[in-house]
Scaffold this motif. Structure first.
Motif, PDB file in Angstrom:
ATOM      1  N   SER A   1      -4.051   2.998  -6.383  1.00 28.43           N
ATOM      2  CA  SER A   1      -3.591   2.196  -7.530  1.00 28.43           C
ATOM      3  C   SER A   1      -4.052   0.750  -7.475  1.00 28.43           C
ATOM      4  CB  SER A   1      -2.067   2.240  -7.619  1.00 28.43           C
ATOM      5  OG  SER A   1      -1.481   1.716  -6.437  1.00 28.43           O
TER       6      SER A   1
ATOM      7  N   LYS B   1      -3.569   5.817   1.409  1.00 31.79           N
ATOM      8  CA  LYS B   1      -2.251   5.428   0.931  1.00 31.79           C
ATOM      9  C   LYS B   1      -2.259   5.269  -0.589  1.00 31.79           C
ATOM     10  CE  LYS B   1      -0.897   3.019   5.176  1.00 31.79           C
ATOM     11  NZ  LYS B   1      -0.389   1.746   5.759  1.00 31.79           N
ATOM     12  N   GLU B   2      -1.051   5.269  -1.154  1.00 33.02           N
ATOM     13  CA  GLU B   2      -0.931   5.110  -2.604  1.00 33.02           C
ATOM     14  C   GLU B   2      -1.652   3.849  -3.084  1.00 33.02           C
ATOM     15  OE1 GLU B   2       3.163   5.115  -3.613  1.00 33.02           O
ATOM     16  OE2 GLU B   2       3.470   7.233  -3.159  1.00 33.02           O
TER      17      GLU B   2
ATOM     18  N   ASP C   1       3.094   4.695   0.775  1.00 30.74           N
ATOM     19  CA  ASP C   1       3.077   5.874   1.639  1.00 30.74           C
ATOM     20  C   ASP C   1       1.682   6.472   1.773  1.00 30.74           C
ATOM     21  OD1 ASP C   1       5.834   5.661   1.915  1.00 30.74           O
ATOM     22  OD2 ASP C   1       6.221   6.980   0.203  1.00 30.74           O
TER      23      ASP C   1
ATOM     24  N   ARG D   1      -1.792   7.687 -10.980  1.00 30.01           N
ATOM     25  CA  ARG D   1      -0.757   8.656 -10.626  1.00 30.01           C
ATOM     26  C   ARG D   1      -1.336  10.059 -10.546  1.00 30.01           C
ATOM     27  NH1 ARG D   1       5.485   9.479 -12.478  1.00 30.01           N
ATOM     28  NH2 ARG D   1       5.538   7.255 -12.034  1.00 30.01           N
TER      29      ARG D   1
ATOM     30  N   TYR E   1       0.805  -1.223   0.000  1.00 32.33           N
ATOM     31  CA  TYR E   1       0.000   0.000   0.000  1.00 32.33           C
ATOM     32  C   TYR E   1       0.838   1.274   0.000  1.00 32.33           C
ATOM     33  CZ  TYR E   1      -4.560  -2.154   0.183  1.00 32.33           C
ATOM     34  OH  TYR E   1      -5.691  -2.834  -0.156  1.00 32.33           O
TER      35      TYR E   1
ATOM     36  N   GLN F   1      -1.884  14.788  -3.070  1.00 32.54           N
ATOM     37  CA  GLN F   1      -0.685  15.307  -2.426  1.00 32.54           C
ATOM     38  C   GLN F   1      -0.531  16.808  -2.620  1.00 32.54           C
ATOM     39  OE1 GLN F   1       2.100  12.683  -4.466  1.00 32.54           O
ATOM     40  NE2 GLN F   1       2.518  11.550  -2.573  1.00 32.54           N
TER      41      GLN F   1
ATOM     42  N   ILE G   1      -3.137  10.423  -7.233  1.00 30.97           N
ATOM     43  CA  ILE G   1      -2.173  10.499  -6.134  1.00 30.97           C
ATOM     44  C   ILE G   1      -1.538  11.883  -6.069  1.00 30.97           C
ATOM     45  CG2 ILE G   1       0.074   9.628  -5.360  1.00 30.97           C
ATOM     46  CD1 ILE G   1      -0.841   6.862  -6.454  1.00 30.97           C
ATOM     47  N   GLU G   2      -1.105  12.408  -7.201  1.00 28.73           N
ATOM     48  CA  GLU G   2      -0.477  13.735  -7.221  1.00 28.73           C
ATOM     49  C   GLU G   2      -1.473  14.842  -6.869  1.00 28.73           C
ATOM     50  OE1 GLU G   2       1.708  14.474 -10.798  1.00 28.73           O
ATOM     51  OE2 GLU G   2       2.913  12.639 -10.612  1.00 28.73           O
TER      52      GLU G   2
ATOM     53  N   ILE H   1      -0.704   9.443   1.435  1.00 28.44           N
ATOM     54  CA  ILE H   1      -0.735  10.627   0.565  1.00 28.44           C
ATOM     55  C   ILE H   1      -1.720  11.677   1.059  1.00 28.44           C
ATOM     56  CG2 ILE H   1      -0.008   9.350  -1.464  1.00 28.44           C
ATOM     57  CD1 ILE H   1      -2.958   9.337  -2.375  1.00 28.44           C
TER      58      ILE H   1
END
Length: 647
Positions: free
Chosen positions: A463, A458-459, A390, A621, A388, A628, A624-625, A392
């Motif tokens: 994903s 989490k990441e 980090d 991605r 899983y 963050q 996630i970005e 985010i």
């Protein structure tokens, strides 16, 4: 279902018979699941009991196994016939699938001791070599009567993939047989499979497999079985509730359809704070006006199991079809979705909830099978937890994903996914590669796989679970007229009570109002996009840069308007990372092959997501970005962008 119903239904005596076809009435009980989507662990759930919200966990494979074994024991005690079937789509859904690519599914499904499974569209999400390994790893047959794998190098020798299977019954004892002659005086049940005839337009990797028409193939298979002397025919399908009904009304001779694909939890669950679904075990008259077909389906994510008892007349017609879906619940309850020690109900409150559940006909407390639970925790779960990654961001309150807005409540998650893709496409890094600025984004509700629960995000939650398909993000030019056509097409096809709701469109930088004029039909009252901070009407003749996933940018899953716009020429670009560097893959046009699958023709180098150096999952991605950079405390957007006026 009524907790005494199974015992009552299984109490029918199975009398002796004087020929290869039984002369006395025969009763068959079917236990069934569908669209389990790798939910081996239980799912968090909110229930309303005694007008109060409580939180618990539902289903999971250890709980399915316990309940299935209870049904088997009951069938053995009453000497009754029982089959356990799966309506397809075992693949995808959780991080387990991303990590083990079907191998864990084969292992866990085999431990359930199923008697047959339909082939779902998500079983084609990898390549056919993976699918063949999955099928060959099962200890029960995978069924598909309208599938021809003879030209596919991976599947042509898969002996466990078959059009139908025959079971002979001696009371509760069953035997798989090759022909009716082997059964002697014992009643025979045929279980045939049906897959989507338009699979090539829905699944990304069908290889050289060909798919025939559902109704035509079903009738041909039934006729073949009848000629062999089979009286009792069950179809296990992955077509969706609407097509199952069509099948029942267009084909003579199917007694029961055990379905999947539309994730339909049939039955009234409103007393639990859930929706009132369509009736369970509805019977439809066949085109001959003589026979009837009973249709069942059991929801999604291994949360429930269906049980239907079918009683046949002496000549093999359906005399009765009764049963229901049962949610399989844990025995621990909380006042908050966080389910911590502080949120756990007191013993007195727990007892009140248990008493309330015991009064409900369609939910029951089921313990997990201890052996299977320990096996998952030891063999598979450690890798899942370590994958899983980090943290985010954090989700302070539940963000519920609803495919089609219900009672004015749209998805809280899909608009965030759309916003993340629009944000990412317009970051300096991406614009340096594309040379374009995106105007708005569109996301299909079905590409978003789950709600987001309170806690650390989490990441891997993104994903592996939320956006598990590893889709590249695409930019494509569409006119305002084409955008309107796409919205009309996908909204209308997603809104029917039995429709494929995954087509429903959400957006970012775009908002629309849709007014329903008849059941599942309507018109667009308004389409606007955000330009320089101001909402403006879409110009039918203007061209817009639209952000989509590569899957839907090709027109898959019924987004046909996008496909039609790119048949001759397109300026589309797909975006993926190659050796950690963002690369643009220009597309020349789209076409369809002989099987009806959409093919992407690239101008230069083709995008091959199977290459080890290529990372296609820019959709995950981007989210996630986005979290963050912009929304580390992830809450719902002020508005969904969807105004839907239902009748």
């Amino acid at each position: 279902m009524n907790k005494t119903l199974v015992a009552g239904l299984l109490a029918f005596a199975l009398a002796g018979c004087a020929s290869s076809q039984p002369e006395q009435p025969f009763t068959l009980t079917l236990a069934h699941i569908n669209d389990t989507h790798s939910h081996f662990d239980p799912s968090d759930a909110r229930l309303t009991l005694n007008n109060k919200a409580v939180y618990t966990r539902l289903g999971g494979f250890p709980r399915l196994l316990t309940y299935a074994n209870q049904l088997r024991d009951q069938a053995a005690a009453t000497d009754q016939a029982l089959l356990f079937l799966h309506g397809g789509d075992a693949w995808q859904g959780t991080g387990y699938f991303k990590l083990y690519e079907g191998a864990m599914n084969a292992d866990m499904l085999s431990q359930l001791k199923l008697d047959g499974m339909a082939l779902g569209n998500h079983e084609f999400d990898l390549d056919n070599a993976h699918l063949a390994a999955f099928i060959n790893g099962l200890d029960f047959p995978v069924l598909a009567a309208n599938l021809d794998a003879s030209r596919d190098p991976s599947l042509q020798d898969a002996e466990n993939l078959t059009p139908y299977v025959l079971y002979a019954f001696n009371g509760s004892k069953k035997k798989r047989i090759k022909s009716v002659d082997e059964a002697g005086k014992q009643p025979v049940v045929a279980v045939m499979g049906l897959v989507l005839e338009d699979m090539a337009n829905i699944a990304p990797n069908v290889g050289q497999v060909r798919f025939a028409q559902e109704v035509k193939s079903a009738q041909q298979t039934v006729n073949t079985l009848k000629e062999q002397g089979v009286k009792h025919i069950v179809a296990v399908t992955h077509l969706g509730l609407d097509r199952d009904r069509r099948l029942a009304e267009k084909v003579n001779g199917i007694d029961v359809i055990v379905g999947g694909h539309s994730h339909s939890l049939l039955g009234d669950f409103s007393e639990l704070g859930w929706a009132q679904g369509e009736p369970y075990a509805r019977q439809f008259t066949n085109p001959d006006g003589y026979g009837t077909t009973c249709v069942v389906q059991a929801g999604q994510f291994a949360q429930a199991m269906g049980q239907v008892a079918v009683t046949f007349t002496k000549d093999g017609r359906v005399a009765g079809c009764e049963g229901g879906n049962t949610l399989l619940a844990d025995n621990q309850f909380y006042n908050d979705i966080r389910r911590g020690d502080k949120q756990q109900l007191s013993k007195a409150q727990q007892q009140q909830v248990i008493e309330a559940i015991n009064e409900q006909p369609n939910i029951t407390l089921v313990p997990e099978d201890a052996t299977m639970r320990a096996y998952i925790d030891e063999q598979y779960r450690p890798a899942l937890l370590s994958a899983y990654g980090d943290v985010i961001g954090h989700v302070p309150l539940t963000l519920k994903h609803t495919r089609v807005p219900e009672a004015g409540q749209a998805s809280k998650v899909a608009p965030l996914v759309a916003a993340s893709q629009l944000y990412w496409a317009n970051t300096p890094e991406v614009q340096a590669v594309t040379g374009r600025r995106a105007d708005f984004s569109l996301v299909a509700a079905g590409s978003v796989r789950n709600s987001l629960e309170p806690g650390a995000l989490k990441e891997g939650h993104v994903s592996l679970e939320l956006l598990p398909f590893a889709n590249p993000i695409s930019l494509v030019s569409l006119t305002g007229h084409q955008v309107a056509g796409l919205l009309l097409e996908t909204i209308n096809s997603a809104m029917g009570a039995k429709a494929h709701s995954g087509k429903f469109p959400y957006g970012a930088g775009l908002r629309y109002a849709f007014n329903e004029t008849s059941r599942g039909r309507g018109y667009l009252a308004r389409i606007e996009y955000l330009h320089q901070g101001q909402w403006q009407r879409i110009d039918p003749n203007a061209s817009y840069q639209v952000v989509l996933t590569g899957y839907h940018a090709s027109g898959n899953d019924g987004w046909n308007s996008v496909y039609q716009a790119q048949q001759v020429l397109t300026d589309r670009i797909d975006l993926a990372y190659v050796q950690d560097k963002l690369v643009s893959f220009p597309v020349a046009r789209l076409s369809k092959n002989e099987q009806g699958a959409i093919e992407v023709h690239y101008i230069d180098q083709a995008l091959d997501c199977q290459e080890t150096a290529v990372e296609c999952g820019t959709d995950a991605r981007a989210f996630i970005e986005y979290v963050q950079d912009r929304r580390p405390m992830l809450t719902a957007l002020p508005e969904s962008g969807v105004t839907l006026k239902r009748l």
